[in-house]
Design an enzyme around this catalytic site. Structure first.
Site, short mmCIF file in Angstrom:
data_model
loop_
_atom_site.label_atom_id
_atom_site.label_comp_id
_atom_site.label_asym_id
_atom_site.label_seq_id
_atom_site.Cartn_x
_atom_site.Cartn_y
_atom_site.Cartn_z
N ASP A 36 0.81 -1.22 0.00
CA ASP A 36 0.00 0.00 0.00
C ASP A 36 0.85 1.28 0.00
OD1 ASP A 36 -2.14 -1.81 0.45
OD2 ASP A 36 -1.91 -1.64 2.62
N GLU A 218 -11.71 0.05 -3.29
CA GLU A 218 -11.04 0.53 -2.08
C GLU A 218 -9.86 1.39 -2.48
OE1 GLU A 218 -9.71 -2.74 0.34
OE2 GLU A 218 -8.73 -3.76 -1.31
O1 FUB Z 1 -3.23 -3.61 3.31
C1 FUB Z 1 -4.50 -3.95 3.79
C2 FUB Z 1 -5.53 -3.62 2.77
O2 FUB Z 1 -5.31 -4.38 1.59
C3 FUB Z 1 -5.49 -2.20 2.28
O3 FUB Z 1 -5.99 -1.30 3.21
C4 FUB Z 1 -6.26 -2.36 1.03
O4 FUB Z 1 -6.23 -1.25 0.20
C5 FUB Z 1 -5.58 -3.58 0.46
O5 FUB Z 1 -4.37 -3.27 -0.15
#
Ligand code: FUB
Length: 457
Positions: A36, A218
């Site tokens: 991320d 997301e």
């Molecule tokens: O890293 C945990 C979660 O997985 C993130 O918050 C999402 O965007 C995905 O990458």
């Protein structure tokens, strides 16, 4: 990519100085899992704020085979090649409102405003519901803020999360007029104006409309370019996430879907999460894949590749590479397993040590005339006298290193003697150029050869 004793000693000292085992190639960080990545420019340097995947410790009581994340590190670079690990900047045990047993410090962001650095992070709040209401129904993701005078901390977390916001993956855009907007996700993508104090929202969050309605959305990352606001986000159109984007003429929309930035990973990594950065006239996509953990995609690794805009402002699809984006010094141990191109047959890449993927990869040349091309090696003033190869071979083999083309000027011919263990072989270097060039490494004769690295001294 296994390192020599000298190199390990340097790394040991560097570790003390908090320099990471990091490279110009993909993945960017080798000594730990990272995911991320939000890349920002502060004080003329690139800072990357990733989340930090770890293997589940014995005390972890959460969902099996899931993300386990207890803290954040920040990394910086002034050349996209050497990355410095500034160490831990925040952990789940140092924030009043987070559940210290949740291991859910997910994707963060960091922005600069009025002399302060604001680090935004999602985490699961303590079940007691200290901040809002006495009886929370279930563990919830909230978004917190930690503040620092420098981009690398120390960051001081606020005692409570941002009121009125429930979700993950915070991202902040500061518009040209200084107004800050907080984007985040929880199934859908939301946006809220931030008050000038950067720690409270101004009004209710809005759901961003006109985005895909089927498949998870997301990880928003928003930016402005030439008057257009880009909202980029991971979306599951098929089976796993890919990166898409939408555009608008204002930060809160309305947005219009505009295309795909990065296709689903060939590795099958279920998530992708990203940021986009302009550095010295070139745009870059920072994202993650599962390079160091091919069998478990909750232990991820960050990468960077070039991103290009068309004249009309649309974004070209990014080509993911192993080579990455940083120039590689000819005198360093050039990890040719991060090749730019390879022959259709006769080249295989595998881990040097399956039990320790952090040691990196090796290149196996299994057929005569099999080759790899490695882009953008910096020979500097071109004074190198020898070419060295760390390799092994069942009986013996020969490698030729050519400049720019497979049949370009021969820089060196290195005979790899029968060696069942890693050994450094060398030859006199010829016609070493000045400046930045590609190299071709070709196995020209003999038995199969395994190569760890190539270097010009
Ligand atoms: O890293 C945990 C979660 O997985 C993130 O918050 C999402 O965007 C995905 O990458």
């Amino acid at each position: 990519m296994k390192k020599s004793l000298g190199y390990l000693l340097i790394l040991g000292v560097a570790g003390f100085l908090k320099t990471s085992s990091a490279f110009a190639t993909n993945p960017l960080i080798m000594d730990q899992f990272t995911a991320d990545p939000t890349a920002r420019i502060f004080d003329g340097k690139i800072y990357v704020y990733p989340s930090h995947d770890i293997k589940a410790p014995p005390e972890y009581k959460g969902k099996p085979d899931w993300f386990v994340m207890e803290d954040y590190h920040v990394f910086s670079s002034d050349n996209l090649t050497n990355w410095k690990d500034h160490g831990k900047i925040l952990s789940q045990t140092s924030v009043d409102w987070t559940d210290p047993t949740a291991y859910a410090m997910w994707a963060p962001d960091c922005v600069f405003k009025d002399g302060k650095y604001y680090f935004y992070f999602p985490a699961i709040a303590k079940p007691e519901g200290k901040n809002e209401g006495a009886e929370p129904k279930r563990p919830e993701f909230r978004i917190g803020v930690a503040v620092s005078d420098t981009p690398y901390g120390p960051f001081k977390p606020l005692t409570t999360y941002i009121q009125g916001v429930r979700g993950i993956d915070p991202n902040v855009l500061i518009d040209k007029d200084g107004t800050a907007y907080l984007y985040y996700s929880q199934g859908k993508i939301f946006v809220a104006k931030l008050k000038p104090n950067m720690t409270e929202i101004d009004g209710e969050p809005l759901t961003i409309d006109n985005l895909p309605t089927k498949g998870l959305l997301e990880g928003p990352f928003a930016f402005e370019r030439k008057g257009t606001y880009y909202l980029t986000y991971p979306h599951v159109e098929n089976k796993i996430e890919r990166l898409e984007y939408a555009t608008a003429s204002s930060p809160m929309g309305p947005f219009k879907q505009a295309g795909v930035i990065l296709d689903e990973s060939e590795s099958g990594c279920w998530t992708v999460h990203h940021s986009i950065l302009d550095w010295k006239g070139q745009s870059y996509l920072f994202y993650h894949d599962r390079d160091l953990s091919p069998n478990f995609d909750k232990n991820r690794s960050i990468r960077a590749d070039k991103l290009f805009f068309n004249a009309d402002g649309s974004i070209q699809k990014v080509k993911p590479t192993l080579r990455g984006v940083g120039l590689v010094d000819a005198k360093s141990e050039i990890q040719i397993d991060r090749y730019s191109e390879k022959s259709a047959e006769g080249v295989a890449i595998s881990f040097i040590d399956q039990a320790n993927t952090h040691a990196g990869w090796k290149t196996s040349f299994n057929a005569a005339n099999s080759w790899v091309r490695f882009n953008e090696v910096d020979f500097g003033r071109g004074a190198q006298k020898s070419v060295k190869v760390r390799a092994k071979s069942g009986t013996s083999g020969t490698l030729e290193i050519h400049l720019d083309k497979q049949d370009g000027p021969l820089l060196g011919r290195v005979k790899i003697d029968d060696a069942t263990d890693w050994k450094i072989s060398s030859a006199t270097a010829k016609k070493i150029p000045k400046g930045v060039h590609d190299i071709f490494v070709t196995q020209t004769s003999g038995d199969a050869v395994e190569v760890d690295w190539v270097s010009f001294k």
